[in-house]
Design a protein around this motif. Structure first.
Motif, short mmCIF file in Angstrom:
data_model
loop_
_atom_site.label_atom_id
_atom_site.label_comp_id
_atom_site.label_asym_id
_atom_site.label_seq_id
_atom_site.Cartn_x
_atom_site.Cartn_y
_atom_site.Cartn_z
N UNK A 101 23.04 -21.22 -15.05
CA UNK A 101 21.69 -21.75 -15.22
C UNK A 101 20.85 -20.91 -16.19
N UNK A 102 21.21 -19.62 -16.32
CA UNK A 102 20.41 -18.72 -17.18
C UNK A 102 21.30 -17.97 -18.16
N UNK A 103 22.06 -18.69 -18.97
CA UNK A 103 22.97 -18.00 -19.92
C UNK A 103 22.21 -17.17 -20.96
N UNK A 104 20.93 -17.51 -21.14
CA UNK A 104 20.15 -16.80 -22.15
C UNK A 104 19.57 -15.49 -21.63
N UNK A 105 19.75 -15.20 -20.34
CA UNK A 105 19.18 -13.98 -19.77
C UNK A 105 19.63 -12.75 -20.57
N UNK A 106 18.69 -11.88 -20.85
CA UNK A 106 18.98 -10.65 -21.59
C UNK A 106 19.31 -9.54 -20.58
N UNK A 107 20.47 -8.99 -20.72
CA UNK A 107 20.90 -7.92 -19.83
C UNK A 107 20.31 -6.59 -20.27
N UNK A 108 19.92 -5.79 -19.30
CA UNK A 108 19.43 -4.45 -19.61
C UNK A 108 20.63 -3.54 -19.90
#
Length: 288
Positions: free
Chosen positions: A41-48
């Motif tokens: 659902x959130x493939x665009x999430x930016x990982x820290x």
């Protein structure tokens, strides 16, 4: 996140890990503490950066064949999440057949009486915890030889709110167990032949405790101890349920028959059709 997930899948695939996509998703879910659905659902999430470092560590550990349950320190059993460490054998789905066999018995007792269960070689405590949750008025005595193993089982009993119903005892089978009579004895003992251990996949032989796998030269060492001695700890009419290797049904049922004090000896298959559990009842006219 999508790009990092694809890298992880490729890394696991390159290393020959089975089901690389599923395993990568499970590692992501555990590392990020999110449901697997959120990964889609959130493939665009930016990982820290800390998240990336943790995920790289998880993936590289899996590349070296460390089991996912040890990496995440968690394994689902009976729809519950259990804490798992390298001190304990990772629970297998087949062991749920043992639990199902236990729960299929008529366990109803008068409300003032407890159902007394002995779990020999409790490991992570999955059988003891589920029994304490599922069986009305159940009191469990759970044994294991190693204090580090008992610590994990105790943690799981606390995690699932049954610590007041599970009593842990350090004992090698029956060696340090106080004399008492139980309604039922259960065990998933080590049942592999010593000579077969080196044939196991690296995920198992290089990481899981040998003591939880090694059943002796014929794989029957623990059954030869448990089956005759259990008669001293079972109530008349009480029953015993043991998990077995898929080729051991005849040998284990023969051990029950050889005592002359068990009846209703039956084999239960797992969902793949393999013999997985032996059930027997102590005769009402048996000694003890």
């Amino acid at each position: 996140m999508k790009e990092f997930l694809e890298w992880s899948i490729g890394r696991l695939n390159q290393a020959g890990v089975d089901s690389p996509r599923m395993e990568a998703e499970v590692l992501f879910s555990g590392a990020l503490r999110v449901g697997r659905e959120e990964i889609f659902l959130r493939p665009e999430r930016v990982l820290t950066e800390p998240e990336k470092n943790l995920l790289r560590s998880f993936v590289e550990r899996r590349v070296l064949r460390e089991p996912v349950a040890y990496i995440l320190r968690s394994k689902e059993f009976w729809s519950l999440n259990f804490t798992i460490t390298p001190d304990v054998l990772i629970p297998r789905p087949e062991t749920e057949v043992l639990v199902e066999t236990l729960l299929s018995q008529n366990l109803k007792k008068p409300s003032e009486l407890s159902f007394r269960l002995l779990d020999i070689g409790t490991g992570s405590g999955v059988i003891a915890v589920v029994a304490a949750q599922e069986i009305h008025n159940c009191q469990v005595t759970a044994t294991d030889y190693f204090p580090s193993v008992l610590a994990v089982a105790k943690l799981n009993s606390e995690r699932h709110g049954v610590s007041d119903r599970v009593h842990f005892v350090k004992s090698n089978v029956f060696s340090h167990l106080s004399k008492a009579l139980y309604d039922c004895i259960v065990s998933n003992p080590p049942y592999l032949k010593t000579s077969n251990l080196n044939d196991l996949v690296p995920d198992v032989i290089d990481f899981e405790p040998w003591s939880a796998l090694d059943g002796g030269s014929d794989g029957l060492g623990f059954y030869k101890q448990i089956i005759p001695k259990a008669l001293n700890y079972l109530k008349k009419g009480g029953f015993i349920i043991l998990e077995i290797g898929e080729t051991q049904a005849n040998a284990v049922t023969s051990l029950f028959h050889s005592t002359g004090h068990y009846e209703k000896i039956n084999i239960v298959q797992d969902y793949s059709g393999y013999d997985r559990v032996v059930f027997a009842r102590k005769k009402t006219n048996a000694y003890g």
